[in-house]
Design a protein around this motif. Structure first.
Motif, PDB file in Angstrom:
ATOM      1  N   UNK A  13      14.258 -15.631   8.415  1.00 29.64           N
ATOM      2  CA  UNK A  13      15.402 -16.086   7.638  1.00 29.64           C
ATOM      3  C   UNK A  13      16.520 -16.575   8.556  1.00 29.64           C
ATOM      4  N   UNK A  14      16.815 -15.822   9.611  1.00 27.36           N
ATOM      5  CA  UNK A  14      17.899 -16.200  10.510  1.00 27.36           C
ATOM      6  C   UNK A  14      17.565 -17.443  11.317  1.00 27.36           C
ATOM      7  N   UNK A  15      16.294 -17.660  11.611  1.00 29.66           N
ATOM      8  CA  UNK A  15      15.924 -18.836  12.395  1.00 29.66           C
ATOM      9  C   UNK A  15      16.143 -20.122  11.614  1.00 29.66           C
ATOM     10  N   UNK A  24      10.799 -15.694  19.034  1.00 29.67           N
ATOM     11  CA  UNK A  24       9.729 -14.857  18.520  1.00 29.67           C
ATOM     12  C   UNK A  24       8.522 -14.988  19.434  1.00 29.67           C
ATOM     13  N   UNK A  25       7.867 -13.879  19.692  1.00 30.88           N
ATOM     14  CA  UNK A  25       6.707 -13.876  20.568  1.00 30.88           C
ATOM     15  C   UNK A  25       5.405 -13.839  19.781  1.00 30.88           C
ATOM     16  N   UNK A  30       7.665  -9.005  18.917  1.00 28.04           N
ATOM     17  CA  UNK A  30       9.127  -8.914  19.030  1.00 28.04           C
ATOM     18  C   UNK A  30       9.786 -10.237  18.670  1.00 28.04           C
ATOM     19  N   UNK A  31      10.868 -10.163  17.907  1.00 31.53           N
ATOM     20  CA  UNK A  31      11.691 -11.329  17.564  1.00 31.53           C
ATOM     21  C   UNK A  31      13.146 -10.939  17.782  1.00 31.53           C
ATOM     22  N   UNK A  32      13.850 -11.708  18.601  1.00 34.63           N
ATOM     23  CA  UNK A  32      15.248 -11.421  18.895  1.00 34.63           C
ATOM     24  C   UNK A  32      16.109 -12.602  18.466  1.00 34.63           C
ATOM     25  N   UNK A  57      17.517  -1.024  24.795  1.00 38.79           N
ATOM     26  CA  UNK A  57      17.540  -2.426  25.178  1.00 38.79           C
ATOM     27  C   UNK A  57      18.820  -3.136  24.742  1.00 38.79           C
ATOM     28  N   UNK A  58      19.496  -2.618  23.732  1.00 39.25           N
ATOM     29  CA  UNK A  58      20.751  -3.208  23.290  1.00 39.25           C
ATOM     30  C   UNK A  58      20.603  -4.347  22.308  1.00 39.25           C
ATOM     31  N   UNK A  59      19.419  -4.522  21.731  1.00 41.65           N
ATOM     32  CA  UNK A  59      19.241  -5.554  20.712  1.00 41.65           C
ATOM     33  C   UNK A  59      18.309  -5.049  19.623  1.00 41.65           C
ATOM     34  N   UNK A  60      18.237  -5.810  18.530  1.00 40.67           N
ATOM     35  CA  UNK A  60      17.407  -5.450  17.383  1.00 40.67           C
ATOM     36  C   UNK A  60      16.161  -6.324  17.380  1.00 40.67           C
ATOM     37  N   UNK A  61      15.018  -5.712  17.103  1.00 40.89           N
ATOM     38  CA  UNK A  61      13.786  -6.459  16.892  1.00 40.89           C
ATOM     39  C   UNK A  61      13.759  -6.862  15.420  1.00 40.89           C
ATOM     40  N   UNK A  62      14.143  -8.118  15.147  1.00 44.37           N
ATOM     41  CA  UNK A  62      14.258  -8.584  13.768  1.00 44.37           C
ATOM     42  C   UNK A  62      12.919  -8.659  13.050  1.00 44.37           C
ATOM     43  N   UNK A  63      11.810  -8.689  13.767  1.00 44.53           N
ATOM     44  CA  UNK A  63      10.510  -8.746  13.093  1.00 44.53           C
ATOM     45  C   UNK A  63      10.201  -7.449  12.364  1.00 44.53           C
ATOM     46  N   UNK A  64      10.926  -6.384  12.672  1.00 50.13           N
ATOM     47  CA  UNK A  64      10.693  -5.090  12.037  1.00 50.13           C
ATOM     48  C   UNK A  64      11.581  -4.867  10.820  1.00 50.13           C
ATOM     49  N   UNK A  65      12.425  -5.850  10.507  1.00 48.46           N
ATOM     50  CA  UNK A  65      13.325  -5.729   9.355  1.00 48.46           C
ATOM     51  C   UNK A  65      12.857  -6.719   8.288  1.00 48.46           C
TER      52      UNK A  65
END
Length: 189
Positions: A13-15, A24-25, A30-32, A57-65
């Motif tokens: 959605x954010x992309x 995204x990998x 993982x998607x940041x 790591x200081x960031x959210x893995x958006x693929x898990x949301x």
């Protein structure tokens, strides 16, 4: 108001919005997200007003949301990213769930089918009145990711089947909200 149901994750959605650069990998990996000129750990992510950036790591893995757990979302960059406090050098991604005030009973369900034997689905059930609302949500997603491809890295070039890239994830959320009046409410998530 409702999140884009055509996307399976918040990363997808954010992309689609121009201000956030998504990385995204691959499916299930993982998607940041980061704003122009900054790294993913410079992007503050809050859910219902609480910082959900990972402590290591200081960031959210958006693929898990999954997008099905989000009702509203916003992107804030530049000076507007400081609206919820400090720590958002690049920007702020705000996601939230919003009560359906006045709805006695409601529900929704959906399912999806995609390539590489990818299946997903969600279920939402909620209800209450103009003072109290409760809602329960559940999602499930799985993929085999066992496609065939030609390996051109090692001669002779042969067709191989991808292995070890399958995944299964599921989860849910519950919301309980109390309308305190004057556009204020208290929620438990």
């Amino acid at each position: 108001r409702n999140a884009d149901r055509g996307a399976a994750t918040v990363a997808e959605r954010l992309s689609r919005r121009g201000r956030l650069c998504g990385c995204s990998y691959g499916q299930g990996s993982v998607a940041t997200g980061s704003f122009r000129g900054t790294a993913p750990n410079h992007t503050l992510v809050d859910c219902n007003g609480l910082n959900i950036d990972g402590p290591m790591m200081g960031y959210v893995d958006f693929s898990r949301v999954p997008v099905w757990l989000v009702d509203e979302g916003g992107l804030y960059h530049g000076g507007s990213s400081l609206r919820n406090g400090s720590g958002a050098l690049g920007g702020n991604v705000a996601i939230s769930s919003v009560p359906e005030w006045g709805q006695r009973f409601y529900g929704s369900a959906g399912a999806g089918l995609a390539s590489y034997d990818t299946y997903n689905g969600f279920l939402t059930v909620g209800g209450g009145n103009s003072t109290v609302q409760a809602r329960v949500r559940y999602y499930v997603e799985s993929a085999q990711n066992d496609f065939k491809s030609v390996n051109q890295a090692i001669p002779p070039f042969e067709e191989q089947r991808q292995q070890g890239a399958d995944y299964f994830k599921h989860g849910g959320g519950a919301d309980l909200s109390w309308n305190a009046g004057r556009k204020n409410y208290l929620s438990l998530h």
